[in-house]
Design a protein around this motif. Structure first.
Motif, PDB file in Angstrom:
ATOM      1  N   ASP A  24       0.980  -1.389  -0.415  1.00  0.00           N
ATOM      2  CA  ASP A  24      -0.061  -0.048  -0.217  1.00  0.00           C
ATOM      3  C   ASP A  24       0.891   1.404   0.216  1.00  0.00           C
ATOM      4  OD1 ASP A  24      -2.661  -0.892   0.103  1.00  0.00           O
ATOM      5  OD2 ASP A  24      -2.843  -0.977   2.385  1.00  0.00           O
ATOM      6  N   GLU A  25       2.392   0.981   0.910  1.00  0.00           N
ATOM      7  CA  GLU A  25       3.082   2.639   1.037  1.00  0.00           C
ATOM      8  C   GLU A  25       3.349   2.204  -0.692  1.00  0.00           C
ATOM      9  OE1 GLU A  25       4.965   5.056   2.321  1.00  0.00           O
ATOM     10  OE2 GLU A  25       3.374   4.761   2.869  1.00  0.00           O
ATOM     11  N   GLN A  26       3.446   0.887  -1.247  1.00  0.00           N
ATOM     12  CA  GLN A  26       4.260   2.007  -2.952  1.00  0.00           C
ATOM     13  C   GLN A  26       3.484   2.232  -3.599  1.00  0.00           C
ATOM     14  OE1 GLN A  26       5.604  -2.238  -2.977  1.00  0.00           O
ATOM     15  NE2 GLN A  26       7.676  -1.664  -3.259  1.00  0.00           N
ATOM     16  N   LEU A  27       2.043   1.322  -3.837  1.00  0.00           N
ATOM     17  CA  LEU A  27       1.265   2.706  -4.260  1.00  0.00           C
ATOM     18  C   LEU A  27       0.847   3.478  -3.992  1.00  0.00           C
ATOM     19  CD1 LEU A  27      -1.645  -0.908  -4.009  1.00  0.00           C
ATOM     20  CD2 LEU A  27       0.332   0.139  -6.215  1.00  0.00           C
ATOM     21  N   ARG A  28       0.867   3.952  -2.233  1.00  0.00           N
ATOM     22  CA  ARG A  28       0.544   5.407  -2.146  1.00  0.00           C
ATOM     23  C   ARG A  28       1.626   6.780  -2.933  1.00  0.00           C
ATOM     24  NH1 ARG A  28       2.947   8.819   0.795  1.00  0.00           N
ATOM     25  NH2 ARG A  28       3.831   7.529   1.833  1.00  0.00           N
ATOM     26  N   LYS A  29       2.796   5.691  -2.639  1.00  0.00           N
ATOM     27  CA  LYS A  29       3.946   6.787  -3.384  1.00  0.00           C
ATOM     28  C   LYS A  29       3.790   7.069  -4.605  1.00  0.00           C
ATOM     29  CE  LYS A  29       7.816   6.183  -0.273  1.00  0.00           C
ATOM     30  NZ  LYS A  29       8.751   5.011   0.159  1.00  0.00           N
ATOM     31  N   GLU A  41       0.919   9.421  -4.853  1.00  0.00           N
ATOM     32  CA  GLU A  41       0.789  11.116  -5.047  1.00  0.00           C
ATOM     33  C   GLU A  41       1.992  11.288  -6.083  1.00  0.00           C
ATOM     34  OE1 GLU A  41       2.661  10.951  -1.194  1.00  0.00           O
ATOM     35  OE2 GLU A  41       0.458  10.924   0.023  1.00  0.00           O
ATOM     36  N   ALA A  42       3.295  10.610  -6.495  1.00  0.00           N
ATOM     37  CA  ALA A  42       3.139  10.770  -7.843  1.00  0.00           C
ATOM     38  C   ALA A  42       3.258  11.581  -8.952  1.00  0.00           C
ATOM     39  CB  ALA A  42       4.630   9.818  -8.202  1.00  0.00           C
ATOM     40  N   MET A  43       1.649  10.301  -9.026  1.00  0.00           N
ATOM     41  CA  MET A  43       0.622  11.300 -10.356  1.00  0.00           C
ATOM     42  C   MET A  43       0.410  12.973  -9.928  1.00  0.00           C
ATOM     43  SD  MET A  43       0.491   8.514 -12.863  1.00  0.00           S
ATOM     44  CE  MET A  43      -1.083   9.317 -13.223  1.00  0.00           C
ATOM     45  N   PHE A  44       0.122  12.614  -9.115  1.00  0.00           N
ATOM     46  CA  PHE A  44      -0.768  14.323  -8.520  1.00  0.00           C
ATOM     47  C   PHE A  44       0.229  14.816  -8.784  1.00  0.00           C
ATOM     48  CE2 PHE A  44      -3.514  11.775  -5.522  1.00  0.00           C
ATOM     49  CZ  PHE A  44      -5.188  12.354  -6.064  1.00  0.00           C
TER      50      PHE A  44
END
Length: 164
Positions: A15-20, A23-26
């Motif tokens: 989940d942490e990798q996906l969250r990063k 956020e990178a996409m945003f």
């Protein structure tokens, strides 16, 4: 088992990798739109105008109906944007030859100049990012973006990519 060059297992992303990644996409999107937003701000246009200009440039003579499908906006919203672009002399609308009810859209010379200014800014940002990341990362990035598209969006993208 798929792995990144760094040896991370892609099948079991945390989940942490996906969250990063989210956020990178945003933040990347903010950067990608920042330059055109600055250009458009002084002209009282927004991102909807930019998207319309981009896709009219990409497919000269596209119909209003096709543009509605590509942009995924309401007819009312697109009509508001097109009315402004037409009144300001950036877009011209022509009746269809086969069907007079159809409206085919073209950029005027003034519209072409604005499109070039907007796309030059985005190309410069993309070129710098692609050079920094390298060819393998660029290919992976494209694969990720295409995999994120819904099937209908991917069909639309492929039609544009294939020159349709």
């Amino acid at each position: 088992m798929a792995e990144t060059p760094g040896g991370e297992n892609l099948l079991f992303l945390t989940d942490e990798q996906l969250r990063k990644g989210i956020e990178a996409m945003f933040f990347a999107y903010r950067g990608f739109t920042a330059d055109p937003d600055r250009i458009l701000e002084g002209k009282d246009y927004g991102r909807a105008h930019h998207r319309a200009i981009h896709f009219i440039h990409r497919s000269p003579g596209t119909t209003v109906s096709n543009l509605l499908t590509i942009l995924g906006v309401t007819k009312q919203s697109l009509n508001r944007v097109l009315r402004t672009l037409i009144e300001d002399g950036l877009v011209r609308s022509e009746k269809g030859k086969a069907d007079a009810r159809e409206r085919h859209l073209h950029l005027t010379d003034k519209g072409q100049m604005l499109e070039r200014e907007l796309s030059d800014a985005q190309r410069a940002r993309m070129r710098a990012a692609y050079r920094a990341a390298g060819p393998q990362a660029v290919q992976g990035f494209r694969q990720v973006l295409e995999a994120m598209m819904d099937p209908e969006m991917r069909r639309q993208f492929n039609r544009l990519k294939d020159g349709g």
